[in-house]
Design an enzyme around this catalytic site. Structure first.
Site, short mmCIF file in Angstrom:
data_model
loop_
_atom_site.label_atom_id
_atom_site.label_comp_id
_atom_site.label_asym_id
_atom_site.label_seq_id
_atom_site.Cartn_x
_atom_site.Cartn_y
_atom_site.Cartn_z
N ASP A 162 45.07 42.61 36.72
CA ASP A 162 45.01 42.33 35.28
C ASP A 162 44.61 43.58 34.51
OD1 ASP A 162 45.27 40.63 33.09
OD2 ASP A 162 44.10 39.04 34.02
N ASP A 224 49.93 34.43 28.46
CA ASP A 224 49.64 33.41 29.46
C ASP A 224 50.29 32.10 29.04
OD1 ASP A 224 48.08 35.26 30.73
OD2 ASP A 224 46.22 34.09 30.61
#
Length: 414
Positions: A162, A224
């Protein structure tokens, strides 16, 4: 001496080339990864006493492995089981190594890895390039080498990296450096990057996909995904609108990643579920579930085990389907794939997608979209598996697409 110098110079550049090839192409993810990932459904599920149904722990991961192994998902291609954020202790050990949460993962990650591998499945984990992860657990900044070796020793096969809390300039160097450290372990680890998402949506700049695709096996482009139809719709629209730019860097070993499938969450109708999975298959996207595997409906399981549909998504050519705008807000996605007839004529899949309310009827001619076989094509309905008819290049096909649904056909050259 001159000949020796020439040979030395040649050897240096050969070595340089080989090392560069090793860096840019690790030979992995020749097809889009398929499996299960914890984040979408379980999030940072650390409060196991108060919310046991959303507990991210050892029992959950092993039970997912059992379900994928026992219920036919492995045979369909689902093989990666990936733990996302919130798996570690909040502090590294005295040697600077990451440590699995001792209460939720009492046997450690090597135990889980061995359990998953014993079933012929693959294990994935998560880290972040900054000092901390998105949920404020230890990140890998300053520990790239240690963490890469730790993950390799634990036997992971996939690493999601990430990019929370990292500057744009750091992102543009950190992902490259981390990939080099993963290569140095000499363990084959699929490298999943969130790099372009942070460049575009956090730092509001244009991702350098030529660079990203040279260093990552797959990469998150967009937000997301949330457990809602609107999130699915927005994600698909992003890939539709950005096809000209991102399709150029998509193929075996390097995939655009639209994030997880939200099956098993109860938020999609059957039509929306068909549309969700069909477009992902047409995109040659990774297919990563995120759900309580026991909450998948019988129909969702049937879709996930539809081998005609999975074959389109897992086709070795790895072509990202091209979208075409048809009347009444219908999008026609067209994908060329195997098998071929006589090493000359490809098969094609057509997905007619209706993301609006209200059914729509449209017509199209197959020959307008790259088909070439003058002998025509045999048409199969991907969802039923039934062959419907034979068509020529000039036949006009009329289809009625229900509201928020998809009609999908594969055409095989005759």
């Amino acid at each position: 001496m001159k000949n020796i110098h020439v040979l030395f110079t040649m050897a240096f550049f050969v070595c340089l080339f080989i090392c560069r090839v090793k860096l840019l192409d690790n030979g992995l993810a020749r097809k889009p990864p398929m499996g299960w990932m914890s984040w979408g459904y379980y999030r940072c599920g650390v409060d196991c006493d108060e919310n046991p149904g959303k507990c991210l722990d050892e029992y959950l991961i092993l039970s997912v492995a059992d379900t994928i192994y026992n219920e036919g998902y492995q045979e369909a291609g689902f093989e990666y089981i990936i733990i996302d954020d919130c798996w570690s202790e909040h502090e590294r050990d005295s040697h600077g190594r990451l440590v699995a949460d001792r209460s939720r993962f009492p046997h450690g990650m090597k135990y889980i890895s061995d359990y998953i591998h014993a079933k012929g499945l693959k294990f994935g984990m998560y880290t972040n390039v900054a000092d901390v992860t998105c949920m404020i657990y230890p990140g890998s900044k300053g520990y790239f080498g240690i963490d890469a070796m730790t993950f390799a020793e634990w036997g992971i096969d996939y690493l999601k990296v990430d990019g929370c809390f990292a500057s744009e300039s750091f992102l543009n160097t950190a992902y490259i450096k981390f990939g080099r450290y993963l290569n140095k372990t000499e363990r084959p680890i699929v490298y999943s990057c969130s790099w372009p998402f942070y460049i575009q949506f956090i730092h509001h700049n244009k991702p350098n996909y030529a660079q990203i695709s040279s260093h990552c096996n797959l990469w998150r482009n967009y937000l997301d995904i949330e457990n809602s139809w609107q999130a699915v719709r927005n994600t698909i629209k992003f890939y539709q609108n950005n096809y000209p730019e991102i399709s150029k860097y998509h193929g075996p070993g390097q995939w655009n990643d639209p994030d997880m499938l939200i099956f098993g969450t109860g938020v999609l109708t059957e039509g929306q579920s068909r549309l969700h999975l069909a477009v992902y298959a047409m995109l040659s996207a990774p297919l990563l579930l995120s759900c309580d595997m026991n909450k998948l409906t019988a129909y969702e399981k049937k879709l996930l085990l539809n081998m005609d549909l999975i074959a389109v998504g897992q086709d070795p050519l790895g072509v990202m389907a091209r979208p075409y705008d048809l009347p009444h807000s219908i999008t026609l996605w067209v994908k060329r794939h195997l098998p071929m007839k006589g090493d000359k004529y490809y098969s094609f899949s057509f997905a007619l997608v209706n993301m609006e309310t209200g059914e729509a009827t449209v017509s199209f001619t197959p020959g307008d979209y790259g088909l070439e076989s003058v002998d025509g094509y045999s048409v199969m309905d991907v969802f039923s598996g039934k062959f419907l008819d034979n068509v020529t290049l000039t036949n006009r096909i009329t289809v009625t697409v229900p509201s928020q649904d998809v009609m999908m056909y594969t055409l095989y050259a005759l």
